[in-house]
Design a protein around this motif. Structure first.
Motif, PDB file in Angstrom:
ATOM      1  N   SER A  41       0.820  -1.205   0.000  1.00  0.00           N
ATOM      2  CA  SER A  41       0.000   0.000   0.000  1.00  0.00           C
ATOM      3  C   SER A  41       0.860   1.263   0.000  1.00  0.00           C
ATOM      4  O   SER A  41       0.580   2.222  -0.722  1.00  0.00           O
ATOM      5  N   SER A  42       1.921   1.256   0.802  1.00  0.00           N
ATOM      6  CA  SER A  42       2.786   2.439   0.900  1.00  0.00           C
ATOM      7  C   SER A  42       3.500   2.727  -0.415  1.00  0.00           C
ATOM      8  O   SER A  42       3.566   3.883  -0.866  1.00  0.00           O
ATOM      9  N   LEU A  43       4.036   1.679  -1.054  1.00  0.00           N
ATOM     10  CA  LEU A  43       4.750   1.859  -2.318  1.00  0.00           C
ATOM     11  C   LEU A  43       3.797   2.271  -3.433  1.00  0.00           C
ATOM     12  O   LEU A  43       4.142   3.106  -4.284  1.00  0.00           O
ATOM     13  N   PHE A  44       2.603   1.700  -3.442  1.00  0.00           N
ATOM     14  CA  PHE A  44       1.589   2.052  -4.432  1.00  0.00           C
ATOM     15  C   PHE A  44       1.197   3.523  -4.264  1.00  0.00           C
ATOM     16  O   PHE A  44       1.119   4.287  -5.232  1.00  0.00           O
ATOM     17  N   PHE A  45       0.976   3.926  -3.023  1.00  0.00           N
ATOM     18  CA  PHE A  45       0.606   5.305  -2.700  1.00  0.00           C
ATOM     19  C   PHE A  45       1.706   6.276  -3.157  1.00  0.00           C
ATOM     20  O   PHE A  45       1.430   7.293  -3.799  1.00  0.00           O
ATOM     21  N   LEU A  46       2.944   5.948  -2.843  1.00  0.00           N
ATOM     22  CA  LEU A  46       4.069   6.797  -3.232  1.00  0.00           C
ATOM     23  C   LEU A  46       4.201   6.862  -4.750  1.00  0.00           C
ATOM     24  O   LEU A  46       4.458   7.941  -5.313  1.00  0.00           O
TER      25      LEU A  46
END
Length: 201
Positions: A54-59
């Protein structure tokens, strides 16, 4: 609007749809149970993998938005910049204070756990005593502040995607919480508003 710029914004919009869809899909109880049956004992790392994904997708979405030629919706001035900073700061404070009421290591998956066998405590204190989803409320303020600070079409996409997702996300999240906590959560749901806080009773 140039066709290629249009395609860039279309991809950004579809990216947000995919992000929020996967966010909800991967957190549903049925999907988590199926993943647990496949991973067996390694399921305890699922939440950490989910957090990283989720964090990498968001970034990646924000980095992609930064690569799109900006379309400015209005001229940023001292007033909008100051208001943007104020909203983003207040939103960040809400998020940080809300996380004090939960275990960050459990929330992010830093501590291996089987969250299907071991329910997390239902938090109803602190900011959760004023609204059921303070993290979402904080994110709204942060995204609004970001839009006022960088008033272009990409920022509006970020904010609009969040606002469109929240009713759906809250519905499925609370459906799961009702399954996990039953009447206790149903009572909490009736007494406490979802996002707009109620400070007086």
């Amino acid at each position: 609007m140039d066709i290629w710029v249009f395609m860039d914004y279309l991809i950004l919009g579809l990216g947000w749809v995919l992000f929020y869809s996967s966010h909800t899909f991967l957190a549903t109880l049925n999907i988590k149970r199926k993943i647990k049956s496949l991973l067996k004992g390694q399921y305890k790392w699922y939440r950490l993998a989910y957090s990283w994904f989720s964090s990498l997708f968001f970034l990646a979405l924000f980095l992609y938005a930064g690569s799109i030629p900006p379309i400015w919706l209005f001229a940023s001035g001292p007033g909008s910049t100051y208001l943007g900073f104020m909203l983003a700061t207040f939103g960040t404070i809400i998020c940080v204070k809300s996380m004090r009421d939960v275990s960050v290591s459990r929330f992010l998956g830093l501590r291996p756990q089987d969250d299907l066998s071991e329910n997390e405590p239902l938090v109803t204190d602190g900011w959760y005593g004023y609204m059921r989803h303070p993290l979402y409320a904080g994110l709204i303020l942060i995204f609004m502040g970001y839009f006022l600070y960088v008033p272009n079409l990409s920022s509006l996409f970020h904010l609009a995607a969040l606002l469109l997702y929240l009713p759906v996300g809250i519905y499925f999240e609370e459906k799961k919480l009702l399954t996990l906590y039953g009447k206790r959560y149903a009572r909490y749901q009736k007494e406490i508003p979802a996002i707009i806080p109620r400070f007086g009773k």
